[in-house]
Design an enzyme around this catalytic site. Sequence first.
Site, PDB file in Angstrom:
ATOM      1  N   ASN A   1       0.857  -1.188   0.000  1.00 10.84           N
ATOM      2  CA  ASN A   1       0.000   0.000   0.000  1.00 10.84           C
ATOM      3  C   ASN A   1       0.894   1.239   0.000  1.00 10.84           C
ATOM      4  O   ASN A   1       1.481   1.584   1.020  1.00 10.84           O
ATOM      5  CB  ASN A   1      -0.913  -0.037   1.230  1.00 10.84           C
ATOM      6  CG  ASN A   1      -1.811   1.180   1.324  1.00 10.84           C
ATOM      7  OD1 ASN A   1      -1.919   1.966   0.386  1.00 10.84           O
ATOM      8  ND2 ASN A   1      -2.465   1.336   2.459  1.00 10.84           N
TER       9      ASN A   1
ATOM     10  N   LYS B   1       0.038   4.248  -0.278  1.00 10.23           N
ATOM     11  CA  LYS B   1      -0.645   5.387   0.357  1.00 10.23           C
ATOM     12  C   LYS B   1      -0.477   6.638  -0.515  1.00 10.23           C
ATOM     13  O   LYS B   1      -0.442   6.532  -1.741  1.00 10.23           O
ATOM     14  CB  LYS B   1      -0.160   5.563   1.794  1.00 10.23           C
ATOM     15  CG  LYS B   1      -0.356   4.273   2.616  1.00 10.23           C
ATOM     16  CD  LYS B   1      -0.136   4.436   4.087  1.00 10.23           C
ATOM     17  CE  LYS B   1      -0.342   3.091   4.782  1.00 10.23           C
ATOM     18  NZ  LYS B   1      -0.192   3.202   6.252  1.00 10.23           N
TER      19      LYS B   1
ATOM     20  N   HIS C   1      -9.520   0.430   5.049  1.00  8.12           N
ATOM     21  CA  HIS C   1      -8.235   0.681   5.714  1.00  8.12           C
ATOM     22  C   HIS C   1      -8.452   1.608   6.901  1.00  8.12           C
ATOM     23  O   HIS C   1      -9.310   2.494   6.867  1.00  8.12           O
ATOM     24  CB  HIS C   1      -7.238   1.304   4.727  1.00  8.12           C
ATOM     25  CG  HIS C   1      -5.845   1.347   5.250  1.00  8.12           C
ATOM     26  ND1 HIS C   1      -5.412   2.323   6.123  1.00  8.12           N
ATOM     27  CD2 HIS C   1      -4.782   0.522   5.055  1.00  8.12           C
ATOM     28  CE1 HIS C   1      -4.145   2.098   6.427  1.00  8.12           C
ATOM     29  NE2 HIS C   1      -3.739   1.014   5.791  1.00  8.12           N
TER      30      HIS C   1
ATOM     31  N   GLU D   1      -5.276  -5.455  10.618  1.00 15.25           N
ATOM     32  CA  GLU D   1      -4.302  -4.407  10.904  1.00 15.25           C
ATOM     33  C   GLU D   1      -4.618  -3.792  12.261  1.00 15.25           C
ATOM     34  O   GLU D   1      -5.526  -2.975  12.355  1.00 15.25           O
ATOM     35  CB  GLU D   1      -4.410  -3.245   9.926  1.00 15.25           C
ATOM     36  CG  GLU D   1      -4.739  -3.487   8.502  1.00 15.25           C
ATOM     37  CD  GLU D   1      -4.967  -2.127   7.842  1.00 15.25           C
ATOM     38  OE1 GLU D   1      -4.117  -1.769   7.033  1.00 15.25           O
ATOM     39  OE2 GLU D   1      -5.941  -1.439   8.153  1.00 15.25           O
TER      40      GLU D   1
END
Length: 249
Positions: A12, A14, A96, A166
Amino acid sequence: MAPTRKFFVGGNWKMNGRKKCLGELICTLNAANVPAGTEVVCAPPTAYIDFARQKLDPKIAVAAQNCYKVTNGAFTGEISPGMIKDLGATWVVLGHSERRHVFGESDELIGQKVSHALAEGLGVIACIGEKLDEREAGITEKVVFEQTKVIADNVKDWSKVVLAYEPVWAIGTGKTATPQQAQEVHEKLRGWLKSNVNDGVAQSTRIIYGGSVTGATCKELASQPDVDGFLVGGASLKPEFVDIINAKQ
């Protein structure tokens, strides 16, 4: 005999990078050894999905970092699964913790996004996880089970879903859940799937770990029986991402 779950490593990126440095990263990834038993997906910023798909070797899939819950319309700043597919990406990251906690996305909205993305033919990396105060209050299971239920209620075909656990307290903080902490939650999540969906889904669905995964921590995490891969943040922008891709080797 339990089905073999193909190891899954997602990067990821971001809101990071420009064409020059991402191009250099892509060259490193294209030259890397990707084991036959490992699936690799990179999630660039939306503006660079097309760039990444054109430059990345076909052995590495591309994901979007988010999408909206409908096909088209007056939703300024949003992107639909159809657009994501049109750019050549095949996956999307949904739920997320940064979407939940920075942008205020609710479980309900995330569930709607999961449903629409799957209906449109994208694979979904669906993220769940507790905050530090929730872990310290002893409600990790309650939190992640509630989040998982909303996702599960919106899934018809689990073959296109990867669950990413996560712990929010471990994202970008340098704190990593111990391999034992990760295994404990993953095992309980698999148990939840068995009880609330079915045993086949529980055995075949990949549950990956995200939260300050590095080249140094990945091998021991990968050795846990219910850790089926990683969703990697900061380290996915560095050459050590290649070490993480090879964590099972």
